[in-house]
Scaffold this active site. Structure first.
Site, PDB file in Angstrom:
ATOM      1  N   GLU A   1      35.261  43.334  45.796  1.00 48.18           N
ATOM      2  CA  GLU A   1      36.141  43.214  44.665  1.00 48.18           C
ATOM      3  C   GLU A   1      35.886  44.061  43.511  1.00 48.18           C
ATOM      4  OE1 GLU A   1      35.157  39.188  43.669  1.00 48.18           O
ATOM      5  OE2 GLU A   1      35.668  38.456  45.719  1.00 48.18           O
TER       6      GLU A   1
ATOM      7  N   ASN B   1      36.258  45.106  50.799  1.00 47.83           N
ATOM      8  CA  ASN B   1      36.365  43.797  50.697  1.00 47.83           C
ATOM      9  C   ASN B   1      37.080  43.243  49.543  1.00 47.83           C
ATOM     10  OD1 ASN B   1      36.509  40.934  52.466  1.00 47.83           O
ATOM     11  ND2 ASN B   1      34.845  40.257  50.935  1.00 47.83           N
TER      12      ASN B   1
ATOM     13  N   HIS C   1      41.818  33.924  50.658  1.00 49.30           N
ATOM     14  CA  HIS C   1      41.694  32.562  49.914  1.00 49.30           C
ATOM     15  C   HIS C   1      42.824  32.190  49.141  1.00 49.30           C
ATOM     16  CE1 HIS C   1      37.526  32.500  49.846  1.00 49.30           C
ATOM     17  NE2 HIS C   1      37.391  33.877  49.428  1.00 49.30           N
TER      18      HIS C   1
ATOM     19  N   GLU D   1      37.389  35.874  54.508  1.00 51.83           N
ATOM     20  CA  GLU D   1      36.995  34.654  53.869  1.00 51.83           C
ATOM     21  C   GLU D   1      38.352  33.602  53.860  1.00 51.83           C
ATOM     22  OE1 GLU D   1      35.411  35.683  50.109  1.00 51.83           O
ATOM     23  OE2 GLU D   1      34.465  37.469  50.854  1.00 51.83           O
TER      24      GLU D   1
ATOM     25  N   ASP E   1      40.270  30.655  53.485  1.00 54.86           N
ATOM     26  CA  ASP E   1      40.533  29.285  53.296  1.00 54.86           C
ATOM     27  C   ASP E   1      41.909  28.887  52.570  1.00 54.86           C
ATOM     28  OD1 ASP E   1      39.674  29.812  50.910  1.00 54.86           O
ATOM     29  OD2 ASP E   1      37.582  29.064  51.017  1.00 54.86           O
TER      30      ASP E   1
HETATM   31  O1  G3I Z   1      21.697  30.100  42.289  1.00 50.90           O
HETATM   32  C1  G3I Z   1      21.766  28.702  41.871  1.00 50.90           C
HETATM   33  C2  G3I Z   1      20.806  27.798  42.356  1.00 50.90           C
HETATM   34  O2  G3I Z   1      19.620  28.606  41.822  1.00 50.90           O
HETATM   35  C3  G3I Z   1      20.915  26.586  42.294  1.00 50.90           C
HETATM   36  O3  G3I Z   1      20.058  25.816  42.861  1.00 50.90           O
HETATM   37  C4  G3I Z   1      22.550  26.124  42.780  1.00 50.90           C
HETATM   38  C5  G3I Z   1      22.807  24.683  42.149  1.00 50.90           C
HETATM   39  O4  G3I Z   1      23.923  24.578  41.897  1.00 50.90           O
HETATM   40  O5  G3I Z   1      23.359  26.969  42.152  1.00 50.90           O
HETATM   41  C6  G3I Z   1      23.158  28.416  42.606  1.00 50.90           C
HETATM   42  O6  G3I Z   1      24.277  29.098  42.199  1.00 50.90           O
HETATM   43  C7  G3I Z   1      25.354  28.912  42.843  1.00 50.90           C
HETATM   44  C8  G3I Z   1      25.572  29.843  44.058  1.00 50.90           C
HETATM   45  O7  G3I Z   1      26.889  29.661  44.536  1.00 50.90           O
HETATM   46  C9  G3I Z   1      24.729  29.516  45.069  1.00 50.90           C
HETATM   47  O8  G3I Z   1      24.771  28.272  45.829  1.00 50.90           O
HETATM   48  C10 G3I Z   1      26.309  29.105  41.733  1.00 50.90           C
HETATM   49  O9  G3I Z   1      26.368  28.286  40.897  1.00 50.90           O
HETATM   50  C11 G3I Z   1      27.779  29.322  42.317  1.00 50.90           C
HETATM   51  O10 G3I Z   1      28.738  29.649  41.413  1.00 50.90           O
HETATM   52  C12 G3I Z   1      27.906  30.195  43.553  1.00 50.90           C
HETATM   53  O11 G3I Z   1      29.314  30.196  44.127  1.00 50.90           O
HETATM   54  C13 G3I Z   1      29.427  31.020  45.029  1.00 50.90           C
HETATM   55  C14 G3I Z   1      30.508  32.188  44.708  1.00 50.90           C
HETATM   56  O12 G3I Z   1      30.775  32.884  45.496  1.00 50.90           O
HETATM   57  C15 G3I Z   1      30.024  32.886  43.161  1.00 50.90           C
HETATM   58  O13 G3I Z   1      31.300  33.594  42.970  1.00 50.90           O
HETATM   59  C16 G3I Z   1      29.974  30.519  46.031  1.00 50.90           C
HETATM   60  O14 G3I Z   1      28.922  29.269  46.692  1.00 50.90           O
HETATM   61  C17 G3I Z   1      30.602  31.449  47.252  1.00 50.90           C
HETATM   62  O15 G3I Z   1      31.387  30.640  48.345  1.00 50.90           O
HETATM   63  C18 G3I Z   1      31.429  32.225  46.592  1.00 50.90           C
HETATM   64  O16 G3I Z   1      32.095  33.426  47.576  1.00 50.90           O
HETATM   65  C19 G3I Z   1      32.686  34.207  47.080  1.00 50.90           C
HETATM   66  C20 G3I Z   1      32.418  35.426  47.995  1.00 50.90           C
HETATM   67  O17 G3I Z   1      31.193  35.985  47.900  1.00 50.90           O
HETATM   68  C21 G3I Z   1      33.453  36.638  47.532  1.00 50.90           C
HETATM   69  N1  G3I Z   1      34.803  36.438  47.699  1.00 50.90           N
HETATM   70  C22 G3I Z   1      35.145  35.149  46.903  1.00 50.90           C
HETATM   71  C23 G3I Z   1      34.518  34.010  47.504  1.00 50.90           C
HETATM   72  C24 G3I Z   1      34.622  32.672  46.784  1.00 50.90           C
HETATM   73  O18 G3I Z   1      34.554  32.514  45.131  1.00 50.90           O
END
Ligand code: G3I
Length: 338
Positions: free
Chosen positions: A143, A184, A220, A250, A252
């Protein structure tokens, strides 16, 4: 589950339209969570029965894998890679350079250009080197372009300049010359301004001799809006003219909740035509969904009122989209996993 998706690999199968067609092999993968893998036996079984590739959803991102300047935390990603290898699955690495999920020491570090280049180099050599020979594909840069197609003014661009992209690919290639290296991005699946910008970006990389192998099309889709199959195929074709692979990385389909039967059928159709597009184009060999089950989808927490985006429901029952992919993969799919 009675049906073994075996989903996952197709060497010779029928197009969904019924016309007998020979397709090439397509790896079918999913993003996975190390916590779910460790704690949920049904999740593990469904994954290993149905998929031939995995992508760590968060475990290879910078904030997890290099939480401090001198500390690498490979444990969570190692668990996924070990699971994959012990079940004959390939691994997509995600992601080496991104604007998001970076640790505070990096984003607040006020580094000079030379310092940040050295940090980038160390990170890529250490991470790609750690998984050398075990990760088939890397999302090297994720991105870099914003929704309008301009280079995002993140820490990499602001401190290093646009050449950070070239550097990242060159570092990754030096660290594992056999890994396939991808740019990507999101919203660039069909034809349009964003995919035009991705095309220009990767054409420039190829022109400069940067070692890029492919483009990841995240896929997505929200609210049943996606590209047409023809648009997706045309985009894959033009990237192929640059000598690049493409991968659906990715996928969905976020639905308004609660999702009714017509919405689930439309979701299935969108999954189906994206797989069909990949099957039709000789430069597409990888089709990855962003979590296979609604139980662990990122969507409800990021987009309230949306969900039901994946192939299996939260009880791990296959949804219409699953059966559509199974049908598209054809009669040989159940014996071809891996
Ligand atoms: O790191 C904290 C952790 O310490 C805490 O315990 C936990 C409790 O909720 O939160 C954790 O952080 C979260 C992280 O995922 C790990 O679970 C963040 O709040 C959350 O925002 C984060 O979301 C991820 C997101 O990327 C971030 O932008 C999603 O799981 C993940 O599916 C998503 O994936 C991205 C791809 O990498 C790139 N393309 C888009 C895609 C969807 O946004």
């Amino acid at each position: 589950m009675a049906v073994a998706l075996g989903l996952l690999v197709c060497t010779s199968c029928s197009a969904s339209g019924g016309t007998a067609t020979t397709h090439h092999r397509v790896l079918i993968g999913s993003a996975v969570s190390e916590a779910a893998l460790a704690n949920d036996a049904t999740y593990r079984a469904t994954l290993e029965n149905n998929f031939s590739m995995v992508t760590p959803e968060n475990e290879m991102k910078w904030d997890t894998i290099q939480p401090n300047p001198t500390t690498y935390n490979f444990g969570p990603a190692d668990a996924i890679v070990t699971f994959a290898r012990s079940h004959g699955m390939e691994v997509r690495g995600h992601t080496l350079v991104w604007h998001d999920q970076n640790p505070p020491w990096l984003t607040n570090g006020h580094f000079t250009r030379d310092q940040l280049i050295a940090i980038l180099r160390d990170h890529i050599f250490t991470v790609v080197g750690h998984y050398r020979g075990q990760v088939a594909q890397w999302d090297v840069v994720n991105e870099a372009l914003d929704d309008s197609g301009r280079l995002r003014h993140d820490i990499w661009y602001q401190v290093i300049g646009p050449s950070y992209i070239d550097m990242a690919f060159r570092f990754a290639h030096a660290a594992d010359p056999k890994a396939k290296l991808f740019y990507n991005d999101t919203g660039a699946e069909g034809l349009g301004p964003k995919s035009d910008a991705v095309y220009r970006l990767v054409a420039g990389l190829k022109h400069r001799g940067v070692p890029i192998d492919g483009v990841g099309l995240q896929s997505h889709f929200v609210g049943l809006v996606g590209p047409s199959q023809a648009g997706a195929e045309a985009n894959m074709v033009r990237l192929g003219t640059l000598g690049l692979q493409v991968a659906v990385t990715e996928m969905d389909v976020a639905l308004v909740l609660p999702a009714d039967s017509p919405a689930l059928r439309t979701e299935a159709r969108i999954y189906g035509y994206m797989l069909s597009a990949c099957q039709q184009e000789p430069n597409c060999h990888t089709f990855v969904v962003w979590e296979f089950t609604d139980k662990y989808s990122w969507i409800p927490s990021a987009m309230p009122d949306f969900g039901a985006a994946d192939l299996f429901d939260a009880s791990m029952h296959p949804k219409p989209a699953f059966f559509t992919l199974l049908q598209d993969l054809g009669p040989h799919s159940d014996s071809l996993r891996g």
